[in-house]
Design an enzyme around this catalytic site. Sequence first.
Site, mmCIF file in Angstrom:
data_model
loop_
_atom_site.group_PDB
_atom_site.id
_atom_site.type_symbol
_atom_site.label_atom_id
_atom_site.label_comp_id
_atom_site.label_asym_id
_atom_site.label_seq_id
_atom_site.Cartn_x
_atom_site.Cartn_y
_atom_site.Cartn_z
ATOM 1 C CG PHE A 138 -1.883 1.236 1.175
ATOM 2 C CD1 PHE A 138 -3.087 0.969 0.580
ATOM 3 C CD2 PHE A 138 -1.697 2.348 2.049
ATOM 4 C CE1 PHE A 138 -4.082 2.146 0.262
ATOM 5 C CE2 PHE A 138 -2.426 3.289 1.777
ATOM 6 C CZ PHE A 138 -3.664 3.662 0.998
ATOM 7 C CG ASP A 223 5.821 3.508 1.662
ATOM 8 O OD1 ASP A 223 5.628 3.872 2.652
ATOM 9 O OD2 ASP A 223 4.680 3.207 1.096
ATOM 10 C CE LYS A 252 0.023 4.954 7.622
ATOM 11 N NZ LYS A 252 -1.178 5.734 7.900
#
Length: 401
Positions: A138, A223, A252
């Site tokens: 993702f 990532d 995040k």
Amino acid sequence: MSESFAAREAAVLWPTYVRPPVVFTRGEGVRLWDANGREYLDFLGGIAVVAAGHAHPHVVEAVSGQLAALGHTSNLYFTGPQVDLAERLVDRFGPPAKVFFSNSGAEANEAAIKVGRRWAKATKGERAVGIVAAEGGFHGRTLATLAATGKPALHPTFAPLPAGFSHVPFGDADALAAAVGPDTAAVLLEPVQGEAGIRVPPAGYLRAAREIASGNGALLILDEVQSGMGRTGRLFAHQHQQVRPDVITLAKALGNGYPIGATIATAEVAKTMRPGDHASTFGGGPVACAAALATLDVVERLLDGHVAKVSEHLREGLVELAARIGPQAGVRGLGLWFALELGPDAGASAKEVAAEALDRGLVVNPVTETAVRLAPPLVVSEAEVDQAVTRLAGALAEVAP
Ligand SMILES: Cc1ncc(COP(=O)(O)O)c(C=O)c1O
């Protein structure tokens, strides 16, 4: 929650989220309170974001102090915190390297894809635009990051997506080797897949990916949007496998909830970008960078033993719960990032378990149909873990007896 709140929301917000009937109004440490004053243990941390805990005084002071001094100038001018933060991140990633700041994980990955193609066109030629990513991976919801995301069911609704993306099974070095070639600009992987259900690849996978990328003159982009900032017990998850990626992306937990994304590239790769190649009005603003510097202070202190100790305690608690559920249940993850896999025969879905847990004052989420994700603030204590495991056990006993 009053019915009117949900109705007001439905009247004016896009129907892109399905929310439980709770309105959170305050947080402190690992605790949240709702509009009725009810207390919850937050074992999701805003999806692995609130690493330093809610309203951490050091972060609050940094953000409010910076906002009072200087909130925004745009990237047309120098501001201090952006350089301070870039120096700190480059030091931790390993110099020489350079950073581009944005506002989210998807944007950090967009920048990574752009720098990857920029670099590959300069070094390998115009055809080298391929990005090889992993099934289940993702990377975001913008068009390019959606194309990079290895969940084909999400693609057709928004087709046509940018071209050049392909996917191979995660954790399979042979499949990766077969997919990477002269037209590959970069291999793009999560070191541990988050949204796929906290999937840790086999030992040596990232090193193999490094060798495959290098052997084909391609970049290795990792990532670390969800896995970074201490979530796995190291500042960056790839540090567990001693690999040197060309590019990593962060977001995040970087700002502990204050939006910020970062794309860190080796100096060799970053130098292919030219003025005007990429930009962001808000990216790297002084308040976001002050938030990230303060968050790093807190997180780095916690990595000195605390995360490892509490991680073990949480794992033990979850393993015990899994044993009670049945032979198909299990625990995946590391650091303070776990999936409790219920298995197909648990008698309840992860969604049902998470809903019941919320009723019992524990915030967790169903990361897949059958797995419950836990990603508490890294400040969480062993006593709070015990309380959370008790509440989760209660929820399981209720919906999956
Ligand atoms: C690994 C990874 N990359 C990228 C993203 C996208 O981040 P954002 O929602 O901030 O755009 C996420 C979000 O869950 C993620 O887990």
